[in-house]
Design a protein around this motif. Structure first.
Motif, PDB file in Angstrom:
ATOM      1  N   LEU A  12       0.688  -1.173   0.117  1.00  0.00           N
ATOM      2  CA  LEU A  12      -0.072   0.108   0.053  1.00  0.00           C
ATOM      3  C   LEU A  12       0.835   1.296  -0.031  1.00  0.00           C
ATOM      4  O   LEU A  12       0.639   2.116  -0.864  1.00  0.00           O
ATOM      5  N   ARG A  15       2.316   2.041  -3.316  1.00  0.00           N
ATOM      6  CA  ARG A  15       1.300   2.036  -4.400  1.00  0.00           C
ATOM      7  C   ARG A  15       1.209   0.836  -5.238  1.00  0.00           C
ATOM      8  O   ARG A  15       0.783   0.948  -6.427  1.00  0.00           O
ATOM      9  N   LYS A  16       1.459  -0.419  -4.707  1.00  0.00           N
ATOM     10  CA  LYS A  16       1.424  -1.563  -5.611  1.00  0.00           C
ATOM     11  C   LYS A  16       0.181  -2.187  -5.385  1.00  0.00           C
ATOM     12  O   LYS A  16       0.054  -3.489  -5.650  1.00  0.00           O
ATOM     13  N   ARG A  18      -4.279  -1.865  -4.215  1.00  0.00           N
ATOM     14  CA  ARG A  18      -5.387  -0.986  -4.217  1.00  0.00           C
ATOM     15  C   ARG A  18      -6.595  -1.468  -3.633  1.00  0.00           C
ATOM     16  O   ARG A  18      -6.898  -2.896  -3.419  1.00  0.00           O
ATOM     17  N   TRP A  19      -7.510  -0.690  -2.952  1.00  0.00           N
ATOM     18  CA  TRP A  19      -8.837  -1.049  -2.325  1.00  0.00           C
ATOM     19  C   TRP A  19      -9.575  -1.378  -3.373  1.00  0.00           C
ATOM     20  O   TRP A  19      -9.660  -0.475  -4.269  1.00  0.00           O
ATOM     21  N   GLU A  20     -10.406  -2.548  -3.525  1.00  0.00           N
ATOM     22  CA  GLU A  20     -11.808  -2.547  -4.550  1.00  0.00           C
ATOM     23  C   GLU A  20     -12.868  -3.005  -3.526  1.00  0.00           C
ATOM     24  O   GLU A  20     -12.665  -3.440  -2.193  1.00  0.00           O
ATOM     25  N   ARG A  26     -14.859  -5.224   0.934  1.00  0.00           N
ATOM     26  CA  ARG A  26     -13.836  -4.340   0.728  1.00  0.00           C
ATOM     27  C   ARG A  26     -12.433  -5.288   0.733  1.00  0.00           C
ATOM     28  O   ARG A  26     -12.399  -5.986   1.651  1.00  0.00           O
ATOM     29  N   LEU A  28      -8.325  -5.852  -0.758  1.00  0.00           N
ATOM     30  CA  LEU A  28      -6.941  -5.266  -1.353  1.00  0.00           C
ATOM     31  C   LEU A  28      -6.543  -6.141  -2.467  1.00  0.00           C
ATOM     32  O   LEU A  28      -6.572  -7.414  -2.209  1.00  0.00           O
ATOM     33  N   ARG A  29      -6.073  -5.509  -3.209  1.00  0.00           N
ATOM     34  CA  ARG A  29      -5.568  -6.271  -4.508  1.00  0.00           C
ATOM     35  C   ARG A  29      -4.113  -5.993  -4.932  1.00  0.00           C
ATOM     36  O   ARG A  29      -3.822  -4.651  -4.865  1.00  0.00           O
ATOM     37  N   THR A  31      -1.590  -4.914  -7.524  1.00  0.00           N
ATOM     38  CA  THR A  31      -1.720  -4.351  -8.826  1.00  0.00           C
ATOM     39  C   THR A  31      -0.450  -4.566  -9.565  1.00  0.00           C
ATOM     40  O   THR A  31      -0.434  -4.328 -10.919  1.00  0.00           O
ATOM     41  N   TYR A 101      -9.720  -9.280  -9.460  1.00  0.00           N
ATOM     42  CA  TYR A 101     -11.135  -8.636  -9.158  1.00  0.00           C
ATOM     43  C   TYR A 101     -11.915  -9.803  -9.092  1.00  0.00           C
ATOM     44  O   TYR A 101     -11.992 -10.962  -9.635  1.00  0.00           O
TER      45      TYR A 101
END
Lengths: 366, 366
Positions: A12, A15-16, A18-20, A26, A28-29, A31, A101
């Protein structure tokens, strides 16, 4: 959610991750690949759902198997569909796309193929499967032996919180016990068996099948894949109208595979394959040109079936979020028998734009 | 040299021009398009030698001609060779490559095709020509109607110091007066004649010819080009072994041209063309794989003939300077009749590297 499992706190920050959201959930994935965890790895509540690792491809069986494996490995048929991971969440199962996803389509359809009992007995199981067939919402075409709708093929198993695969024996036992649909298993080999393996691949080629995956039998068991010449022609045939969209290497890479395949199998010049390759390109693009002349744009048509209407709508939202509204147009959503049939179009924007220019008579410096 | 002509003083400041040498001569060369002057424009002593402008390509005759031309234009056959510009320097003529280097090969051979008288009568003439044939040192293959060595085709004329072309009438008069070899001239047309033009192009296609160039008849006369379906297959056949070297668009662009060509000519499915396209790819790459297995590397063989041995040596130096020593290997330089025959190999480094990996059994994430 308490503190998410490693590597998400650092991902996080970098920035690798993201919250989906999916419905009330909710998650975390990842990316991108991050610290050995593949893109698509999730933090679901406080559990880690391992991503499915990318699998490299060998272009020569003899040298490739010898280089990739020092001991025995399993050979299974490779199925041309899209990769999903299925896990249990409360009293339902959810299916993830490769990128991580929750996929409303795969989630809608997975229960037809996978009994929930499996997850009652093994609540921490992550089932890796291919969903394949002409009526899927992601890829054009599909295996020649799935003539309609989609079918599911379970090919690997993992556990929540534990990157790595279950052994072939455990996986096979579970598949048998719960009668899961699986790809063909050709058995156990060592690299020196490459001639026998090539014979099997040649049979797959003659049957219009994609190829094989080779799997070392250990938790972090190395995997590699090898495809038939047929698969190269097929990929080009279904994607030729994406010519301008895809990197040119998409096509040249496949032709190189085919050339090396023909060399390794020692085939003489194959007139049928030559004609099919040329036709794959010219028909595919010819279709696009026809479509452009008719509709003023190039688009792919998709059709897929859902059990529940709300999943179809959630799927369309999902696609629009990922691809942008301009490129997706819903054409139809109607009940047929036990299904909701969704039809939509996905525009091919670069080729549409280029054909607009070329049909206006623009001259191109190339 | 006194102050070089415009735009060179500013181009030098902006690092868009470079000093080059040829024998005793020093000259300036535009390394990029700059202020309307094309890359390859030279300052030779105090004279400007205009660069040859890039010519755009139309993919549809009907719309393309209407869009590109508001009035009449000339149609000439397009020759598949390399572009040179010839000018007089003292008592000899020198030939420039498209990029603006003095080319020792073209300079050696041009006098066989062009009488020096032409430049006695017109000392400030810059003759634009295509040098084409199988024995050229730059491109694989060449026009089907040049069975050996090279031939020269004069297709445009300019004047020192004056960007822009001589009129078609002046050019034709000079070509006739000095019996210069020229490409076929199909005459004068207007955009509404596109059907007649398509008929001519179809004949070119059937004869295995590349296509046509259309030229507005004015000093800065706009030019555009259009090629046959045959030319797409031919380009792929001779360059397929460069698959990995060339941008993928090289191939997909040609296939798009073919698809649009087939659409405009209204041809039904053409089985011969399909087979030839597939074969172009598979044969080309198959050749590379064979060569790699034999020699441990992929290379193109070139052969060309010089009148003077020193020009052959200068040419090799020139190539090594441009491409780097590692990629060029001289194989033979021997006198045969009135010629010095030079044979050399040009390595195809990316494909060589990739095949090394693939034959070692490396697995590739693609």
């Amino acid at each position: 959610m308490s503190l998410p499992p490693e590597p998400f706190p650092s991902a996080l920050e970098r920035r690798k991750a993201r919250w989906e959201t999916y419905g009330e959930h909710r998650y975390l994935r990842l990316t991108d690949d991050f610290r050995g965890f593949p893109k698509g790895t999730l933090a679901w509540d406080d559990r880690l759902i391992p991503g499915y690792p990318r699998i490299g491809r060998i272009f020569r069986l003899e040298q490739g198997l010898a280089q990739q494996f020092s001991g025995p490995f399993w050979m299974e048929e490779k199925i041309d569909g899209f990769n999903i991971r299925i896990f249990r969440c409360g009293q339902e199962m959810l299916a993830l796309s490769r990128g991580g996803y929750v996929c409303p389509f795969a989630t809608d359809r997975a229960p037809e193929f996978i009994p929930l009992d499996l997850f009652d007995a093994h609540p921490d199981l992550v089932l890796c499967a291919e969903l394949a067939g002409p009526d899927n919402p992601y890829t054009q075409g599909g295996p020649s032996f799935v003539s309609e709708d989609v079918r599911l093929f379970a090919f690997d198993m993992m556990r929540l919180g534990h990157p790595g695969f279950l052994s072939q024996a455990e996986k096979t036992a579970l598949c048998n016990a719960f009668q899961l649909p699986v790809p063909r298993d050709f058995g156990r080999f060592v690299p020196g068996d490459w001639r026998d393996i090539l014979t099997i691949v040649e049979r797959l080629d003659a049957e219009g099948r994609e190829g094989a995956v080779f799997k070392e039998d250990s938790p972090l068991g190395h995997r590699t894949k090898f495809v038939t010449a047929w698969s190269g022609v097929y990929d080009i045939a279904v994607r030729a109208d994406d010519t301008v969209e895809l990197p040119g290497d998409f096509f040249t890479g496949r032709i190189l595979r085919m050339a090396l395949y023909l060399d390794e199998t020692g085939r003489e010049r194959d007139e049928r394959l030559e004609r099919e390759l040329g036709r794959a390109f010219l028909d595919g693009l010819g279709r696009s040109v026809e479509r452009f002349k008719r509709d003023g744009r190039v688009a792919h048509d998709f059709r897929c079936r859902f059990r529940r209407r709300e999943n179809a709508l959630a799927f369309m939202d999902h696609l629009r979020a990922i691809l942008g509204h301009t490129h997706i147009a819903q054409r139809r959503l109607e009940e047929e028998g036990n299904f909701w049939v969704l039809e939509f179009e996905k525009e091919v924007p670069k080729l549409t734009g280029l054909l607009h220019q070329l049909f206006r008579g623009v001259s191109i410096l190339d």
